[in-house]
Design an enzyme around this catalytic site. Sequence first.
Site, PDB file in Angstrom:
ATOM      1  CG  ASP A 129      32.241  46.708  35.085  1.00 23.69           C
ATOM      2  OD1 ASP A 129      32.458  45.652  35.059  1.00 23.69           O
ATOM      3  OD2 ASP A 129      32.166  47.623  36.025  1.00 23.69           O
ATOM      4  CE  LYS A 145      34.377  42.618  39.335  1.00 26.43           C
ATOM      5  NZ  LYS A 145      33.345  43.850  39.529  1.00 26.43           N
ATOM      6  CD  GLN A 205      32.375  45.959  42.369  1.00 26.48           C
ATOM      7  OE1 GLN A 205      33.173  45.465  41.761  1.00 26.48           O
ATOM      8  NE2 GLN A 205      30.924  45.534  42.382  1.00 26.48           N
TER       9      GLN A 205
END
Length: 289
Positions: free
Chosen positions: A119, A52, A96
């Site tokens: 997200d 990322k 995460q």
Amino acid sequence: MILIDGKKTADEIKKEIAAEVKLIISSGKRAPHLAAVLVGHDGGSETYVAFKIKDCEEVGFRSTLVRFENDVTEAELLAKVEELNNDKDLDGFIVQLPLPKHISEQKIIEAIDARKDVDGFHPENVGRLVLGMPAFLSATPFGIVELLKRYKIPTSGKNCVIVGRSNIVGRPLSILMSQKSVNATVTVAHSQTKNLDKVCAEADILIAALGSPEFIKANMVKEGAVVIDVGTTRVNAPETKSGFRLKGDVKFDEVAPKCSYITPVPGGVGPMTRVSLLLNTLKAAKKNS
Ligand code: NAP
């Protein structure tokens, strides 16, 4: 059979994003800025976060990595989320997953400001998706629909069977696929589905997102079907440098000859998931500017 090249498509999208970033910066604004919060040292999570950060660099975004050890408390993590929510120089951030067991993932997700939830996991964004309102879309479903669009694969009126109903893949994907812009007729299959072979064999578009290597065999696939393989399971492969290999949910060699289109693993859905996070961050940055 056409092999859907997710890597090539994602690279094209990255170029488009990079061009937009140049325009943003030349107009005197700051570069889009994504932060990633990583707890602990899980190999998979480390790799995903590193990708990322690398993706951000490639398109000209600023990125920040926030690290915590495994013993971070829920309160400490919530305090960091609050700090990132209030950081005016930050457009979006991700925490995460998975998190250590002593931390409630749901609590952390709900604490993220929905406007920075790139997200697309916050209940507000999921609700907006269900209602067909503008929202940050969960990266994998977003990437899959974008892949179908870019390959001009007809979806309207098609029978789409999705195997898997997780909150991050199967369920949001089922909603996206049934929206008016896509118009598929969607079946969501799961571990309690009866006659799964038969259900899958009815699909014009079969999307496997169950996390069981090579589960989808040729007898489960209709001649001419479009097959999208979301699965990525690490299997031991001592002969490789990393010691593992990624396996999809589809038995590729026997399924591919029956398909009109199929995604490989790796190089199919994975790169599209990554680029979707960049698209969400760009969207957040544009809203903030
Ligand atoms: P998950 O949360 O474990 O959900 C798996 C789903 O599959 C569940 O709904 C489960 O049903 C269903 N399932 C499991 N075994 C089944 C079976 N034998 N028959 C029918 N349904 C079955 O997994 P996930 O997070 O959605 O991930 C799925 C896979 O996609 C994993 O391999 C993951 O690594 C991969 N993934 C890839 C990307 C990418 O970018 N390529 C992104 C995300 C995930 P129940 O609900 O009944 O338990």
